[in-house]
Motif scaffolding. Structure first.
Motif, PDB file in Angstrom:
ATOM      1  N   SER A  32       0.833  -1.211   0.000  1.00  0.00           N
ATOM      2  CA  SER A  32       0.000   0.000   0.000  1.00  0.00           C
ATOM      3  C   SER A  32       0.866   1.258   0.000  1.00  0.00           C
ATOM      4  CB  SER A  32      -0.960   0.010   1.191  1.00  0.00           C
ATOM      5  OG  SER A  32      -0.260   0.200   2.407  1.00  0.00           O
ATOM      6  N   ARG A  33       1.995   1.212   0.674  1.00  0.00           N
ATOM      7  CA  ARG A  33       2.877   2.391   0.696  1.00  0.00           C
ATOM      8  C   ARG A  33       3.562   2.601  -0.647  1.00  0.00           C
ATOM      9  NH1 ARG A  33       4.076   5.020   6.033  1.00  0.00           N
ATOM     10  NH2 ARG A  33       2.633   3.947   7.402  1.00  0.00           N
ATOM     11  N   LEU A  70       9.996   6.393  -3.944  1.00  0.00           N
ATOM     12  CA  LEU A  70       9.561   5.299  -4.814  1.00  0.00           C
ATOM     13  C   LEU A  70      10.767   4.574  -5.414  1.00  0.00           C
ATOM     14  CD1 LEU A  70       7.136   3.831  -6.119  1.00  0.00           C
ATOM     15  CD2 LEU A  70       7.301   5.493  -7.999  1.00  0.00           C
ATOM     16  N   VAL A  71      11.727   5.325  -5.916  1.00  0.00           N
ATOM     17  CA  VAL A  71      12.945   4.720  -6.479  1.00  0.00           C
ATOM     18  C   VAL A  71      13.714   3.958  -5.404  1.00  0.00           C
ATOM     19  CG1 VAL A  71      15.218   5.257  -7.468  1.00  0.00           C
ATOM     20  CG2 VAL A  71      13.168   6.352  -8.391  1.00  0.00           C
ATOM     21  N   ALA A  72      13.812   4.543  -4.217  1.00  0.00           N
ATOM     22  CA  ALA A  72      14.549   3.880  -3.129  1.00  0.00           C
ATOM     23  C   ALA A  72      13.895   2.566  -2.730  1.00  0.00           C
ATOM     24  CB  ALA A  72      14.654   4.803  -1.917  1.00  0.00           C
ATOM     25  N   MET A  76      15.707   0.159  -5.413  1.00  0.00           N
ATOM     26  CA  MET A  76      16.852  -0.199  -4.580  1.00  0.00           C
ATOM     27  C   MET A  76      16.482  -1.135  -3.435  1.00  0.00           C
ATOM     28  SD  MET A  76      18.447   3.565  -4.241  1.00  0.00           S
ATOM     29  CE  MET A  76      19.531   4.259  -5.452  1.00  0.00           C
ATOM     30  N   ALA A  77      15.230  -1.550  -3.401  1.00  0.00           N
ATOM     31  CA  ALA A  77      14.733  -2.493  -2.384  1.00  0.00           C
ATOM     32  C   ALA A  77      14.976  -2.012  -0.949  1.00  0.00           C
ATOM     33  CB  ALA A  77      15.336  -3.876  -2.600  1.00  0.00           C
ATOM     34  N   GLN A  78      14.881  -0.719  -0.744  1.00  0.00           N
ATOM     35  CA  GLN A  78      15.060  -0.142   0.597  1.00  0.00           C
ATOM     36  C   GLN A  78      13.697  -0.004   1.291  1.00  0.00           C
ATOM     37  OE1 GLN A  78      18.102   0.546   2.001  1.00  0.00           O
ATOM     38  NE2 GLN A  78      18.918  -0.411   0.166  1.00  0.00           N
ATOM     39  N   THR A  79      12.997  -1.122   1.444  1.00  0.00           N
ATOM     40  CA  THR A  79      11.648  -1.084   2.014  1.00  0.00           C
ATOM     41  C   THR A  79      11.656  -0.736   3.509  1.00  0.00           C
ATOM     42  OG1 THR A  79      11.717  -3.476   2.358  1.00  0.00           O
ATOM     43  CG2 THR A  79      10.675  -2.673   0.324  1.00  0.00           C
ATOM     44  N   GLY A  80      12.799  -0.785   4.143  1.00  0.00           N
ATOM     45  CA  GLY A  80      12.888  -0.443   5.557  1.00  0.00           C
ATOM     46  C   GLY A  80      12.548   1.014   5.850  1.00  0.00           C
TER      47      GLY A  80
END
Length: 196
Positions: A32-33, A70-72, A76-80
């Motif tokens: 959702s984010r 969004l790019v991060a 870059m898979a920075q979901t944290g």
């Protein structure tokens, strides 16, 4: 002061549509984010295309914020950082607001110049009004940064209440923005010769 009517001051709604879209769509899940960030980025480009071309600070800040997050997260898979996205967005918007004041170009001034006669652009009152309006928005963003942080660290009823209160502060900022220029116009019309 040559101030426009309330209808022409509705620009503030367009400037904050990406933030509103993000707030509505962003839920507790990663999906959702990410969806909210994507939608806010798209809305910034589509609804704010004219503002981007004009170099308006608020719209460019929104594009960098939402697009960068969004790019991060996707690229870059920075979901944290997703749980902190609301805090980051409000903190960055507060910094942009106060930074624009310090730079001598409060972000509301960029819109206001298109809504008043050219003769008022150098008027010190006109600049002070826009410093105050931008400062009010900076204050709204600071408070919402703290409320979003509270919602993050205190999940449950307290956090949900804090999230709802952020919407109240955004609405209060919009109401102030629609009301204040007209109030100033009336105030100066009473004190200036001929009521102009």
């Amino acid at each position: 002061m040559g101030s426009p009517g309330a209808g022409s001051r509705m620009w503030i709604l367009l400037g904050f549509v990406p933030l509103i879209v993000y707030g509505i769509l962003a839920g507790p899940s990663v999906q959702s984010r990410v969806l909210a960030l994507g939608a806010a980025t798209l809305v910034t480009v589509v609804a704010g295309f004219g503002d981007l071309k004009k170099g308006r600070i608020l719209t460019w800040a929104s594009l960098v914020l939402f697009g960068g997050l969004l790019v991060a997260t996707v690229g870059m898979a920075q979901t944290g950082i997703l749980p902190w996205s609301g805090v980051l967005i409000y903190a960055a918007l507060a910094a942009v607001s106060f930074g624009s004041i310090l730079a001598g170009v409060p972000f509301t001034l960029q819109y206001a110049r298109e809504m008043v006669h050219l003769e008022h652009h150098k008027n010190p009152v006109f600049l002070r009004v826009n410093i105050l309006m931008t400062g009010v928005w900076g204050g709204v963003f600071v408070v919402n940064t703290l409320l979003d942080y509270l919602a993050l660290v205190l999940p449950g009823p307290v956090g949900q209440a804090a999230t709802l209160i952020t919407y109240g502060f955004l609405i209060a900022g919009i109401v102030f923005t629609l009301w204040y220029p007209g109030h100033i116009k009336k105030k100066y019309a009473k004190t200036s010769p001929g009521g102009q």
